[in-house]
Design a protein around this motif. Structure first.
Motif, PDB file in Angstrom:
ATOM      1  N   ALA A 115       0.823  -1.210   0.000  1.00 30.57           N
ATOM      2  CA  ALA A 115       0.000   0.000   0.000  1.00 30.57           C
ATOM      3  C   ALA A 115       0.857   1.260   0.000  1.00 30.57           C
ATOM      4  O   ALA A 115       0.581   2.220  -0.742  1.00 30.57           O
ATOM      5  CB  ALA A 115      -0.928  -0.009   1.208  1.00 30.57           C
ATOM      6  N   LYS A 116       1.898   1.262   0.818  1.00 34.27           N
ATOM      7  CA  LYS A 116       2.762   2.442   0.854  1.00 34.27           C
ATOM      8  C   LYS A 116       3.603   2.558  -0.414  1.00 34.27           C
ATOM      9  O   LYS A 116       3.845   3.667  -0.918  1.00 34.27           O
ATOM     10  CB  LYS A 116       3.645   2.416   2.102  1.00 34.27           C
ATOM     11  N   ARG A 117       4.048   1.431  -0.943  1.00 35.63           N
ATOM     12  CA  ARG A 117       4.798   1.490  -2.201  1.00 35.63           C
ATOM     13  C   ARG A 117       3.951   2.123  -3.299  1.00 35.63           C
ATOM     14  O   ARG A 117       4.441   2.945  -4.087  1.00 35.63           O
ATOM     15  CB  ARG A 117       5.253   0.087  -2.618  1.00 35.63           C
ATOM     16  N   GLU A 118       2.683   1.771  -3.345  1.00 37.82           N
ATOM     17  CA  GLU A 118       1.801   2.320  -4.378  1.00 37.82           C
ATOM     18  C   GLU A 118       1.580   3.819  -4.177  1.00 37.82           C
ATOM     19  O   GLU A 118       1.538   4.587  -5.143  1.00 37.82           O
ATOM     20  CB  GLU A 118       0.474   1.577  -4.367  1.00 37.82           C
ATOM     21  N   ARG A 119       1.475   4.250  -2.940  1.00 38.55           N
ATOM     22  CA  ARG A 119       1.279   5.670  -2.683  1.00 38.55           C
ATOM     23  C   ARG A 119       2.536   6.484  -2.998  1.00 38.55           C
ATOM     24  O   ARG A 119       2.451   7.582  -3.564  1.00 38.55           O
ATOM     25  CB  ARG A 119       0.860   5.880  -1.222  1.00 38.55           C
ATOM     26  N   ALA A 162      10.211  -4.663  -5.619  1.00 37.34           N
ATOM     27  CA  ALA A 162       8.763  -4.560  -5.824  1.00 37.34           C
ATOM     28  C   ALA A 162       8.375  -3.127  -6.166  1.00 37.34           C
ATOM     29  O   ALA A 162       7.500  -2.880  -7.011  1.00 37.34           O
ATOM     30  CB  ALA A 162       8.024  -5.036  -4.574  1.00 37.34           C
ATOM     31  N   TYR A 163       9.033  -2.170  -5.518  1.00 38.80           N
ATOM     32  CA  TYR A 163       8.745  -0.760  -5.768  1.00 38.80           C
ATOM     33  C   TYR A 163       9.288  -0.303  -7.119  1.00 38.80           C
ATOM     34  O   TYR A 163       8.585   0.381  -7.881  1.00 38.80           O
ATOM     35  CB  TYR A 163       9.332   0.058  -4.622  1.00 38.80           C
ATOM     36  N   ILE A 164      10.517  -0.684  -7.459  1.00 36.59           N
ATOM     37  CA  ILE A 164      11.087  -0.232  -8.733  1.00 36.59           C
ATOM     38  C   ILE A 164      10.282  -0.771  -9.912  1.00 36.59           C
ATOM     39  O   ILE A 164      10.194  -0.133 -10.963  1.00 36.59           O
ATOM     40  CB  ILE A 164      12.582  -0.626  -8.843  1.00 36.59           C
ATOM     41  N   LYS A 165       9.661  -1.933  -9.744  1.00 39.84           N
ATOM     42  CA  LYS A 165       8.821  -2.473 -10.822  1.00 39.84           C
ATOM     43  C   LYS A 165       7.617  -1.575 -11.095  1.00 39.84           C
ATOM     44  O   LYS A 165       7.182  -1.448 -12.247  1.00 39.84           O
ATOM     45  CB  LYS A 165       8.362  -3.889 -10.471  1.00 39.84           C
ATOM     46  N   LEU A 166       7.084  -0.948 -10.057  1.00 37.01           N
ATOM     47  CA  LEU A 166       5.981  -0.006 -10.261  1.00 37.01           C
ATOM     48  C   LEU A 166       6.460   1.187 -11.091  1.00 37.01           C
ATOM     49  O   LEU A 166       5.765   1.643 -12.008  1.00 37.01           O
ATOM     50  CB  LEU A 166       5.446   0.478  -8.912  1.00 37.01           C
ATOM     51  N   LEU A 167       7.653   1.684 -10.769  1.00 35.79           N
ATOM     52  CA  LEU A 167       8.182   2.845 -11.486  1.00 35.79           C
ATOM     53  C   LEU A 167       8.555   2.492 -12.918  1.00 35.79           C
ATOM     54  O   LEU A 167       8.300   3.281 -13.842  1.00 35.79           O
ATOM     55  CB  LEU A 167       9.409   3.397 -10.754  1.00 35.79           C
ATOM     56  N   SER A 168       9.137   1.317 -13.118  1.00 39.96           N
ATOM     57  CA  SER A 168       9.547   0.952 -14.480  1.00 39.96           C
ATOM     58  C   SER A 168       8.327   0.760 -15.377  1.00 39.96           C
ATOM     59  O   SER A 168       8.330   1.178 -16.546  1.00 39.96           O
ATOM     60  CB  SER A 168      10.429  -0.295 -14.471  1.00 39.96           C
ATOM     61  N   ALA A 169       7.278   0.166 -14.843  1.00 39.72           N
ATOM     62  CA  ALA A 169       6.067  -0.010 -15.644  1.00 39.72           C
ATOM     63  C   ALA A 169       5.477   1.337 -16.029  1.00 39.72           C
ATOM     64  O   ALA A 169       5.038   1.543 -17.175  1.00 39.72           O
ATOM     65  CB  ALA A 169       5.044  -0.846 -14.871  1.00 39.72           C
ATOM     66  N   HIS A 170       5.466   2.270 -15.089  1.00 38.35           N
ATOM     67  CA  HIS A 170       4.906   3.590 -15.389  1.00 38.35           C
ATOM     68  C   HIS A 170       5.787   4.333 -16.382  1.00 38.35           C
ATOM     69  O   HIS A 170       5.268   4.980 -17.318  1.00 38.35           O
ATOM     70  CB  HIS A 170       4.758   4.409 -14.112  1.00 38.35           C
TER      71      HIS A 170
END
Length: 263
Positions: A115-119, A162-170
Motif C-alpha cells: 500500500a505504501k509502495r503504491e502511494r 517490488a517498488y522499482i517495478k511499479l516505477l519501471s512499468a509507469h
C-alpha cells in the motif's frame, strides 16, 4: 563493484540491449546511445560541454535541446527539508524517529508494504509524467540501494525491487527508458525489474563496472568522482562505455569546485 578486465558481449545481447520493449508491448523506448559523451548535471543545468550527446538533469529542470536527456528523480528518499510533503510515508525506526541517510541528510521512504509502495510510486510517477511532458527520453530513479543503508534491516532488497517495478512499468507506459542507479548486487535482476540501462557511480573505483556490463551490455554510464576512478574507467571501458568524472556535489561551472573530465 566492477571488474577491471574488458568484457566481450554476444551479438544477441547487444541487440537486446539496444532496444527494450515493455512486457505488455505497449511502447518501445529508446536507450541512451552507448559510448556517447555524457554530462551529469543533477546539481544544476548549464550549457553542456562540446561533444556531449547525453545529459542527466533534475526533473525540475528543462532538457538540453538536441541531446538525449535523462530525468533524475529521488525515488527512494526525500529531498532535504521536504519531509512535510511525505507524511506517514517516511520510514521510522522502533522509537518512531524518522530514519535518515546520514551522508546526504535525506529521510528514507517507507516501502515496506504494498500500500505504501503504491502511494509513494503515485507521487514519483507524477514526476515521471512531467519528465515525459518536458521531452526527456529516460528517467533515473536515485537511491535504489537505500535498503543497504537502512538500520536494523528495516528495508529489504525484495521491497526495493517490488517498488522499482511499479516505477519501471509507469516509465515505459510514458514512453521513457528507465535506469538502474547503482545497486550492483541487483543488476542480474534487471530484466525482471524492468530496467533498461545502468547509471553507475564509482564503479571503477570499486571494480564493479564489469558486473554492470554483464547485465546491461554497453548500456552503462559510468560516473567517477576521483582522478583514480576516471583513470581506471577509461583504461578498461573508455572505448565502449560512456564515462565522466564530476565533482562530488555535481556543481555548475560557476563554482570553484566544478569538475568535468572524460576519457
Amino acid at each position: 563493484m566492477m571488474t577491471t578486465r574488458a568484457r566481450v558481449l554476444p551479438l544477441v545481447g547487444a541487440v537486446v540491449a539496444a532496444l527494450f520493449v515493455t512486457a505488455d508491448a505497449s511502447a518501445a523506448v529508446s536507450l541512451p546511445p552507448a559510448h556517447a559523451r555524457f554530462d551529469y548535471q543533477i546539481g544544476g543545468a548549464y550549457t553542456p560541454p562540446s561533444g556531449v550527446r547525453v545529459v542527466s538533469r533534475d526533473h525540475g529542470d528543462a532538457p538540453a535541446a538536441g541531446l538525449y536527456n535523462i530525468c533524475y528523480v529521488n525515488a527512494f528518499q526525500a529531498q532535504p527539508d521536504t519531509e512535510g510533503e511525505w507524511g506517514d510515508l517516511l520510514l521510522r525506526d522502533s522509537r518512531g524517529d524518522i530514519v535518515y541517510d546520514e551522508d546526504w541528510g535525506e529521510a528514507m521512504l517507507d516501502i515496506r508494504t504494498a500500500a505504501k509502495r503504491e502511494r509513494i510510486a503515485a507521487k514519483v510517477d507524477a514526476w515521471i509524467d512531467q519528465c515525459a511532458a518536458k521531452g526527456f527520453r529516460a528517467v533515473e530513479p536515485d537511491n535504489f540501494d537505500t535498503f543497504t543503508r537502512a538500520p536494523d534491516n528495516l528495508l529489504t532488497a525484495n521491497q526495493a525491487q517490488a517498488y522499482i517495478k511499479l516505477l519501471s512499468a509507469h516509465a515505459h507506459g510514458a514512453g521513457l527508458a528507465i535506469a538502474q542507479k547503482n545497486t550492483v548486487e541487483l543488476a542480474g535482476n534487471r530484466v525482471a525489474n524492468g530496467l533498461d540501462f545502468a547509471v553507475a557511480e564509482e564503479c571503477a573505483e570499486w571494480t564493479e563496472c564489469g558486473d554492470y556490463v554483464d547485465a546491461f551490455g554497453n548500456n552503462v554510464i559510468i560516473i567517477e568522482y576521483s582522478a583514480r576512478g576516471l583513470r581506471a574507467a577509461c583504461a578498461d571501458f573508455g572505448s565502449t562505455l560512456s564515462v565522466v568524472r564530476r565533482d562530488v556535489d555535481v556543481s555548475t561551472p560557476d563554482s570553484s569546485d566544478y569538475v568535468y573530465q572524460t576519457c
